[in-house]
Design a protein around this motif. Sequence first.
Motif, PDB file in Angstrom:
ATOM      1  N   VAL A 222       0.855  -1.202  -0.012  1.00 50.98           N
ATOM      2  CA  VAL A 222      -0.100   0.027  -0.029  1.00 50.98           C
ATOM      3  C   VAL A 222       0.797   1.164   0.137  1.00 50.98           C
ATOM      4  CG1 VAL A 222      -0.340  -0.169   2.453  1.00 50.98           C
ATOM      5  CG2 VAL A 222      -1.952   1.158   0.980  1.00 50.98           C
ATOM      6  N   CYS A 223       0.651   2.141  -0.953  1.00 48.38           N
ATOM      7  CA  CYS A 223       1.331   3.532  -0.650  1.00 48.38           C
ATOM      8  C   CYS A 223       0.412   4.577  -1.652  1.00 48.38           C
ATOM      9  CB  CYS A 223       2.457   3.129  -1.781  1.00 48.38           C
ATOM     10  SG  CYS A 223       2.249   2.355  -3.318  1.00 48.38           S
ATOM     11  N   THR A 224       1.125   5.824  -1.503  1.00 50.95           N
ATOM     12  CA  THR A 224       0.658   7.005  -1.976  1.00 50.95           C
ATOM     13  C   THR A 224       0.523   6.744  -3.625  1.00 50.95           C
ATOM     14  OG1 THR A 224       2.476   8.020  -1.698  1.00 50.95           O
ATOM     15  CG2 THR A 224       0.737   8.353   0.000  1.00 50.95           C
ATOM     16  N   ASN A 225      -0.225   7.836  -4.188  1.00 52.57           N
ATOM     17  CA  ASN A 225      -0.671   7.623  -5.619  1.00 52.57           C
ATOM     18  C   ASN A 225       0.359   7.579  -6.498  1.00 52.57           C
ATOM     19  OD1 ASN A 225      -2.298   8.148  -7.762  1.00 52.57           O
ATOM     20  ND2 ASN A 225      -3.477   9.766  -6.896  1.00 52.57           N
ATOM     21  N   MET A 226       1.543   8.293  -6.610  1.00 60.45           N
ATOM     22  CA  MET A 226       2.363   8.286  -7.566  1.00 60.45           C
ATOM     23  C   MET A 226       3.240   7.271  -7.173  1.00 60.45           C
ATOM     24  SD  MET A 226       5.152  11.168  -8.970  1.00 60.45           S
ATOM     25  CE  MET A 226       6.339  11.072  -7.339  1.00 60.45           C
ATOM     26  N   PHE A 227       3.490   6.717  -6.101  1.00 58.28           N
ATOM     27  CA  PHE A 227       4.389   5.650  -5.858  1.00 58.28           C
ATOM     28  C   PHE A 227       3.691   4.355  -6.205  1.00 58.28           C
ATOM     29  CE2 PHE A 227       6.666   7.750  -1.912  1.00 58.28           C
ATOM     30  CZ  PHE A 227       7.455   8.403  -2.778  1.00 58.28           C
ATOM     31  N   GLY A 228       2.567   4.282  -6.223  1.00 53.63           N
ATOM     32  CA  GLY A 228       1.590   3.304  -6.445  1.00 53.63           C
ATOM     33  C   GLY A 228       1.623   2.988  -7.844  1.00 53.63           C
ATOM     34  N   ASP A 229       1.544   4.000  -8.508  1.00 54.32           N
ATOM     35  CA  ASP A 229       1.703   4.045 -10.217  1.00 54.32           C
ATOM     36  C   ASP A 229       2.933   3.398 -10.381  1.00 54.32           C
ATOM     37  OD1 ASP A 229       1.185   4.723 -12.585  1.00 54.32           O
ATOM     38  OD2 ASP A 229       1.297   6.646 -12.664  1.00 54.32           O
ATOM     39  N   ILE A 230       4.058   3.938 -10.096  1.00 61.19           N
ATOM     40  CA  ILE A 230       5.521   3.442 -10.497  1.00 61.19           C
ATOM     41  C   ILE A 230       5.487   1.995 -10.172  1.00 61.19           C
ATOM     42  CG2 ILE A 230       7.825   3.656 -10.040  1.00 61.19           C
ATOM     43  CD1 ILE A 230       7.331   6.549  -9.635  1.00 61.19           C
ATOM     44  N   LEU A 231       5.418   1.530  -8.886  1.00 61.62           N
ATOM     45  CA  LEU A 231       5.294   0.048  -8.422  1.00 61.62           C
ATOM     46  C   LEU A 231       4.512  -0.985  -9.242  1.00 61.62           C
ATOM     47  CD1 LEU A 231       5.548   0.312  -4.565  1.00 61.62           C
ATOM     48  CD2 LEU A 231       7.397  -0.219  -6.162  1.00 61.62           C
ATOM     49  N   SER A 232       3.277  -0.379  -9.528  1.00 62.50           N
ATOM     50  CA  SER A 232       2.460  -1.334 -10.353  1.00 62.50           C
ATOM     51  C   SER A 232       2.887  -1.581 -11.685  1.00 62.50           C
ATOM     52  CB  SER A 232       1.069  -0.668 -10.512  1.00 62.50           C
ATOM     53  OG  SER A 232       0.652   0.688 -10.879  1.00 62.50           O
ATOM     54  N   ASP A 233       3.649  -0.404 -12.240  1.00 58.91           N
ATOM     55  CA  ASP A 233       4.331  -0.928 -13.562  1.00 58.91           C
ATOM     56  C   ASP A 233       5.746  -1.900 -13.200  1.00 58.91           C
ATOM     57  OD1 ASP A 233       2.338   0.871 -14.857  1.00 58.91           O
ATOM     58  OD2 ASP A 233       3.950   1.807 -16.149  1.00 58.91           O
ATOM     59  N   LEU A 234       6.205  -1.456 -12.234  1.00 59.95           N
ATOM     60  CA  LEU A 234       7.268  -2.387 -11.954  1.00 59.95           C
ATOM     61  C   LEU A 234       7.133  -4.004 -11.801  1.00 59.95           C
ATOM     62  CD1 LEU A 234      10.173  -1.680  -9.376  1.00 59.95           C
ATOM     63  CD2 LEU A 234       9.108  -4.010  -9.668  1.00 59.95           C
ATOM     64  N   THR A 235       5.874  -4.062 -10.965  1.00 56.73           N
ATOM     65  CA  THR A 235       5.484  -5.476 -10.842  1.00 56.73           C
ATOM     66  C   THR A 235       4.832  -6.017 -12.013  1.00 56.73           C
ATOM     67  OG1 THR A 235       3.180  -4.762 -10.146  1.00 56.73           O
ATOM     68  CG2 THR A 235       4.723  -5.201  -8.383  1.00 56.73           C
ATOM     69  N   ALA A 236       4.545  -5.330 -13.008  1.00 53.49           N
ATOM     70  CA  ALA A 236       3.920  -5.591 -14.259  1.00 53.49           C
ATOM     71  C   ALA A 236       5.125  -6.410 -15.140  1.00 53.49           C
ATOM     72  CB  ALA A 236       3.220  -4.619 -15.151  1.00 53.49           C
ATOM     73  N   GLY A 237       6.102  -5.508 -15.260  1.00 59.19           N
ATOM     74  CA  GLY A 237       7.561  -6.109 -15.551  1.00 59.19           C
ATOM     75  C   GLY A 237       7.901  -7.517 -15.361  1.00 59.19           C
ATOM     76  N   LEU A 238       7.665  -7.758 -13.840  1.00 62.45           N
ATOM     77  CA  LEU A 238       8.050  -8.783 -13.062  1.00 62.45           C
ATOM     78  C   LEU A 238       7.293 -10.204 -13.838  1.00 62.45           C
ATOM     79  CD1 LEU A 238       8.261  -7.963  -9.564  1.00 62.45           C
ATOM     80  CD2 LEU A 238      10.222  -8.123 -11.229  1.00 62.45           C
ATOM     81  N   VAL A 239       5.990  -9.936 -14.289  1.00 66.25           N
ATOM     82  CA  VAL A 239       5.338 -10.914 -14.660  1.00 66.25           C
ATOM     83  C   VAL A 239       5.045 -11.097 -16.101  1.00 66.25           C
ATOM     84  CG1 VAL A 239       4.125 -11.021 -12.533  1.00 66.25           C
ATOM     85  CG2 VAL A 239       3.031  -9.937 -14.363  1.00 66.25           C
ATOM     86  N   GLY A 240       5.357 -10.078 -16.832  1.00 64.93           N
ATOM     87  CA  GLY A 240       5.432 -10.420 -18.146  1.00 64.93           C
ATOM     88  C   GLY A 240       4.834  -8.977 -19.075  1.00 64.93           C
ATOM     89  N   GLY A 241       4.853  -7.837 -18.487  1.00 65.60           N
ATOM     90  CA  GLY A 241       4.255  -6.589 -18.900  1.00 65.60           C
ATOM     91  C   GLY A 241       2.756  -6.157 -18.763  1.00 65.60           C
TER      92      GLY A 241
END
Length: 336
Positions: A222-241
């Motif tokens: 759980v995180c604030t707005n911009m950090f969540g935006d960045i982390l969700s793209d990072l996790t997307a990269g971990l599983v295939g995009g």
Amino acid sequence: MHLVTLIKGDGIGPSIMDEAVKVIDASGAKIQWEEAHAGLGAHEKFGTPLPDATMASFDKTRVAFKGPLTTIVGTGFRSINVALRQKYELYANVRPAKSWAGVKTRYDDVDIVIVRENTEGLYAGLEHYLTPKKDIAESLAVVTRAGSERIIDYAFKYARENNRQKVTVCHKANILKYTQGLFLDVARETAARYPDIQFDEKIIDAACMHMVMDPKKFDVVVCTNMFGDILSDLTAGLVGGLGLIPGANIGNDAALFEAVHGSAPDIAGKNIANPTAVIMAGAMLLNHLGEHKAANRLIKAVEKVVSEGKYVTPDLNPHSKAGTIEMGNAIVDAME
């Protein structure tokens, strides 16, 4: 019968949304779709990217299923996604990232859910120039106790209801001592009310490093707005995009479900866009409506098709001759 506002969106939106609707309709859930318009296509047709009729539909249904939208570039137009989130107080942005059988990545055991505050922070849109020359700009990051309490409590409830073990708060309170400090204080207070859930706190830059080195350390984040935006793209990269990542925007009395990727106008109309993300967002929609059996059928069918790798779009299998429509048909067939 569930009444749902359907916004097909721009670029690849109509093609992937057509497949998602086809799959959801085949799942056994009873959905009545009320089509509405938003984005670049709506602006060209109605003179506004967010017509009153679309807002009226969402006001009535309180549930929307949305394709990717193109944000109009120009004075007076802001992000339609941000406008919808703020108007309907869709404060929780939930983005699960889970490894897929059949998708080759560096890891095969990622299972992380990003819970992102959706209405405040640096994305509140409070920006201005400080000089007439417009050579100094300022953005205000708004973090409230009320907003922090509701998103962090949502994360802990989500963890409990979905048999998750841990909630990690990602922050930058060592530098931003007021805004991020408030968010961290609320996280610590909230964690004390959920003794059955492990609690961890990580500074955001260190969290990015640890997430790449060992994703298993993370469960619900759980995180604030911009950090969540960045982390969700990072996790997307971990599983295939991003083509595999769904998203839900949840409020107290309204919800919106979508793929988290963009409208990709360069491949619109080519029948090669991956519909997986928006179809999985459809599964989140079904679970929200209480259609759990239909959601499970849909998820298992998507997992089967992706795992087999035969009827998938070229981004998932470069040797595949299948396209968007063929993948949708294969998922429907897998449910039958």
